[in-house]
Design an enzyme around this catalytic site. Structure first.
Site, PDB file in Angstrom:
ATOM      1  NE  ARG A  78       6.406   6.443  -8.366  1.00 60.42           N
ATOM      2  CZ  ARG A  78       6.048   6.235  -7.089  1.00 60.42           C
ATOM      3  NH1 ARG A  78       6.267   7.128  -6.166  1.00 60.42           N
ATOM      4  NH2 ARG A  78       5.440   5.128  -6.756  1.00 60.42           N
ATOM      5  CD  GLU A  88      -0.162   2.526   3.339  1.00 63.76           C
ATOM      6  OE1 GLU A  88       0.105   3.353   2.447  1.00 63.76           O
ATOM      7  OE2 GLU A  88      -1.268   2.451   3.911  1.00 63.76           O
ATOM      8  CE  LYS A 130       2.400  -0.392  -2.231  1.00 66.81           C
ATOM      9  NZ  LYS A 130       2.501   0.388  -0.993  1.00 66.81           N
TER      10      LYS A 130
END
Ligand code: ATP
Ligand code: MG
Length: 558
Positions: free
Chosen positions: A260, A35, A270
Site C-alpha cells: 500500500r 468500502e 480512514k
C-alpha cells in the site's frame, strides 16, 4: 501492445504471462472495491490507477464495486463522493457499478451450500468466547462445543438468523476448517453475523450480514474478476479465499498483493481521517490539507499530477514511506505546463513612478503561459502608482541582492525598467511606506532600450486597479514524516500549527477578479493558486495556495 507498458511492474508481468497461456480465455477483468465508509484518499488513487490502468493496458475491463458489508459505518454520501472522485481522476466504470450488498442473497445461498456440505456451523458462543477459543499465534485454538451441531439444526438455525428470530450477536455462522491452523484466518472464520442495523443499500431486508472475508473473494468470482488485486495485508487471507472458492466450485480469481501507499507528513488510515474531520481538526473531508481526493481537488491538484505520481512510484511488494515532495514534484511539473500566470502582490508596498503622467492609464501585454503559446496574452493596466512586494525592496541591500534598492534599476515584469530615487519611511514604525522611482519610457515591454542589462525582474500591480483577495496559504498537515509512529505520542500531537496561514492584504491584478473556479494559476514568483470553490464569492475572492514554487521543506530538513 507496447512491451514497455506491459513489463512495467510485477503485476503486469503476471498478467502478460496469463495472457500468453490463454488463461481466462485471454480476458482481463479487474475491479476497484472500496468500502463506502469514508472518502477516498491518495492511497486509494494508487489502487484506482492500478486497476483501471491494467484494464486499459490489456484491453480488459475494470468494475467499480462497493464492498459494503458493514451497515453501521457505510452510507450513500460516501458512495456518491467515491464515484465523483473516480470520475475526477478520469476513470470510467461504464455500466459496471456493483454492490456487494446486491450479492447478499447469493452469499446466503453459498453459505447454505457450505452447511449442506458439513463445512459450516452455527456457533452460539459469545463474541468474547470466540476470541478466547481462537488461541494465539503460538497456541492452537479449541473447538467450540457447538461445532458438532447437525446439518439439519444448522440449516434451521441459520434460517432463523436470517429471519431476525434471534437477538443481535447471539449466534454466528462459521466455516469448519481447523482451529489449530498456523494461519489464524483458517481457525473457523465467521461467515455471517446477526446485526439489526438497517443497510443504506438494502434497507431492512437483512438481519444477517456477511463478513468481509466471506464476501470479498466470492463477489470477485460472481463478477468474473480474473485478477483480484489488493494490498499486502490480505496475503494471509488468500489461503482462506482460495479454500472458499474451491469448496464452492465457482470461477477462481487470482489474488495478487502489492504494498500500500504510505505518504510522509500525513495519515492515510480512514479511522484517523474520520477523527480529524469529526473533531474539527480540519474543516471537513475536503479541507485542502487533507490527503483525500476531494481535499486535493479543492487545494488545486490536477488529476494528471496524481496519476503521474502513481505511475512514477510504481507497484512493488515492499512497504515504504513515499516522500510527499515526490507528489509535490509531480504537481509542480504538471502545473508548470498548465497554470495561467498572473501577478499578485502578497505583502504590498507602494511605488510611485515620479516621471509617469498622473492621469495616464496604459495597458501592458503579458504572456499567460510561457509554456503554452495557445494560452495567449492579456492586457494589464499600468499607472503612476503601483504595488510591489515589500521584500523586493531593501534600503541597505547585501551583496547579490538584485531587486530594488536606492539607486538601482530593475525590470517590472512585462512593463518598464525603473530606478529607485527615493523612499519614505513611517516615522513611528520605521517601515518603508512609499518608494519613489523613475521609469525609462524607452523600455516598454520590459525590453532593454540600449543593450543595458538589469539583473532583477519583479512583479507589480496597478494601485488603482488592484483587487483584494484572501489567500489561504496551506502547508503540510503534520510536522513529522511519520506522525503515526513518531515516538509513542498520539499522532494528533504532531499536527502542524502553521498548516494554514491566512493572508488578507494581498493585491492582485484586476483580471483575477473574474478567475474561474477550477482553473489553476501561477502567481508569478509566489506559487500556484486556485479559487476556493466553496468560500470564494463575488464579494470576497478567496484563493487557495496549491503549492509553493519550490520545496521549502527540503531545505529545512537539511
Ligand atoms: P479500511 O479497510 O480500513 O476501511 P481501506 O483504506 O483499506 O480502509 P478500502 O475501502 O477497503 O479502504 O480500500 C479500497 C481499495 O483500496 C482496496 O483494494 C485497498 O486495498 C486499496 N487501498 C486502500 N488503501 C490503500 C493504500 N494506502 N495504498 C494502496 N491501496 C490502498
Ligand atoms: Mg480495506
Amino acid at each position: 501492445m507496447d512491451e514497455a507498458v506491459i513489463k512495467k511492474d510485477f503485476i503486469h508481468e503476471i498478467i502478460r504471462e496469463d495472457l500468453n497461456n490463454n488463461k481466462n480465455n485471454g480476458k482481463v477483468v479487474t475491479r476497484f472495491p472500496p468500502e463506502p465508509n469514508g472518502y477516498l484518499h491518495i492511497g486509494h488513487a494508487k489502487s484506482i490507477c492500478l486497476n483501471f490502468g491494467i484494464a486499459d493496458d490489456f484491453n480488459g475491463i475494470c468494475n467499480l464495486r462497493f464492498d459494503d458489508t458493514n451497515p453501521s459505518k457505510e452510507n450513500e454520501e460516501y458512495v456518491e463522493s467515491m464515484k465523483q472522485d473516480i470520475k475526477w481522476l478520469g476513470f470510467d466504470w461504464e455500466d459496471r457499478l456493483y454492490f456487494t450488498s446486491d450479492y447478499f442473497g447469493k452469499l446466503y445461498e453459498y453459505a447454505i451450500t457450505f452447511i449442506e456440505k458439513g463445512i459450516a456451523y452455527v456457533d452460539s458462543l459469545s463474541m468474547e468466547e470466540i476470541r478466547e477459543y481462537r488461541g494465539t499465534l503460538n497456541t492452537p485454538g479449541k473447538d467450540s462445543p457447538f461445532k458438532s451441531r447437525s446439518i439439519e439444526e444448522n440449516l434451521d438455525m441459520f434460517e432463523k438468523m436470517k429471519n431476525g428470530d434471534f437477538p443481535e450477536h447471539s449466534h454466528v455462522l462459521r466455516a469448519k476448517i481447523d482451529m489449530a491452523s498456523g494461519n489464524m484466518n483458517l481457525r473457523d472464520p465467521v461467515m455471517f453475523r446477526i446485526l439489526d442495523t438497517p443497510h443504506y443499500h438494502t434497507g431492512e431486508k437483512w438481519h444477517i450480514y456477511p463478513m468481509y472475508d466471506w464476501a470479498h473473494g466470492q463477489s470477485d468470482s460472481i463478477e468474473g474478476v480474473t485478477h483480484s488485486i489488493c494490498t499486502l495485508e490480505f496475503e494471509e487471507h488468500r489461503p482462506l479465499y482460495d479454500w472458499f472458492i474451491e469448496q464452492l466450485e465457482i470461477p477462481h480469481p487470482q489474488q495478487i498483493e502489492f504494498a500500500r501507499l504510505n505518504l510522509t507528513y500525513t495519515v492515510l488510515s480512514k479511522r484517523k481521517l474520520i477523527e480529524l474531520v469529526e473533531n474539527n481538526y480540519v474543516s471537513g473531508w475536503d479541507d485542502p490539507r487533507m490527503p483525500t481526493l476531494v481535499g486535493f481537488k479543492r487545494r488545486g491538484y490536477t488529476p494528471d499530477s496524481i496519476k503521474n505520481f502513481c505511475r512514477e512510484i510504481g507497484v512493488t511488494k515492499n512497504e515504504s514511506n513515499i516522500d510527499l515532495s515526490l507528489l509535490e514534484h509531480s504537481l509542480r511539473d504538471d502545473l508548470n505546463k498548465k497554470a495561467l500566470r498572473a501577478m499578485a502582490v502578497m505583502d504590498p508596498v507602494k511605488v510611485v513612478i515620479t516621471n509617469y503622467p498622473a492621469d495616464l492609464e496604459d495597458e501592458i501585454e503579458a504572456i499567460n503561459n510561457p509554456e503554452n503559446p495557445d494560452d495567449g496574452t492579456r492586457m494589464v493596466p499600468f499607472t503612476k502608482e503601483l504595488f510591489i512586494e515589500r521584500d523586493d525592496f531593501m534600503e541597505d541591500p547585501p551583496k547579490k541582492y538584485f531587486r530594488l534598492s536606492p539607486g538601482t534599476e530593475v525590470r517590472l515584469r512585462y512593463a518598464y525598467y525603473i530606478t529607485c530615487t527615493d523612499f519614505i519611511k513611517d516615522e513611528s514604525t520605521g517601515e518603508v511606506k512609499e518608494i519613489h522611482c523613475t521609469y525609462d519610457p524607452e523600455s516598454k515591454g520590459g525590453q532593454s532600450p540600449d543593450g543595458r542589462k538589469v539583473k532583477g525582474t519583479i512583479h507589480w500591480v496597478s494601485a488603482k486597479h488592484a483587487v483584494k483577495a484572501e489567500l489561504r496559504l496551506y502547508d503540510r498537515l503534520f510536522t513529522v514524516e511519520d506522525p503515526t509512529h513518531a515516538e509513542e505520542k498520539d499522532y494528533k500531537e504532531y499536527l502542524n500549527p502553521d498548516s494554514l496561514e491566512i493572508n488578507n492584504k494581498a493585491l492582485l491584478e484586476p483580471g483575477l477578479a473574474s478567475a474561474r473556479k477550477g482553473i489553476n494559476y501561477q502567481f508569478e514568483r509566489k506559487g500556484y493558486f486556485i479559487v476556493d470553490p466553496i468560500d470564494s464569492t463575488e464579494n470576497k475572492l478567496v484563493f487557495n495556495r496549491t503549492v509553493t514554487l519550490r520545496d521549502s521543506w527540503a531545505k529545512k530538513n537539511k
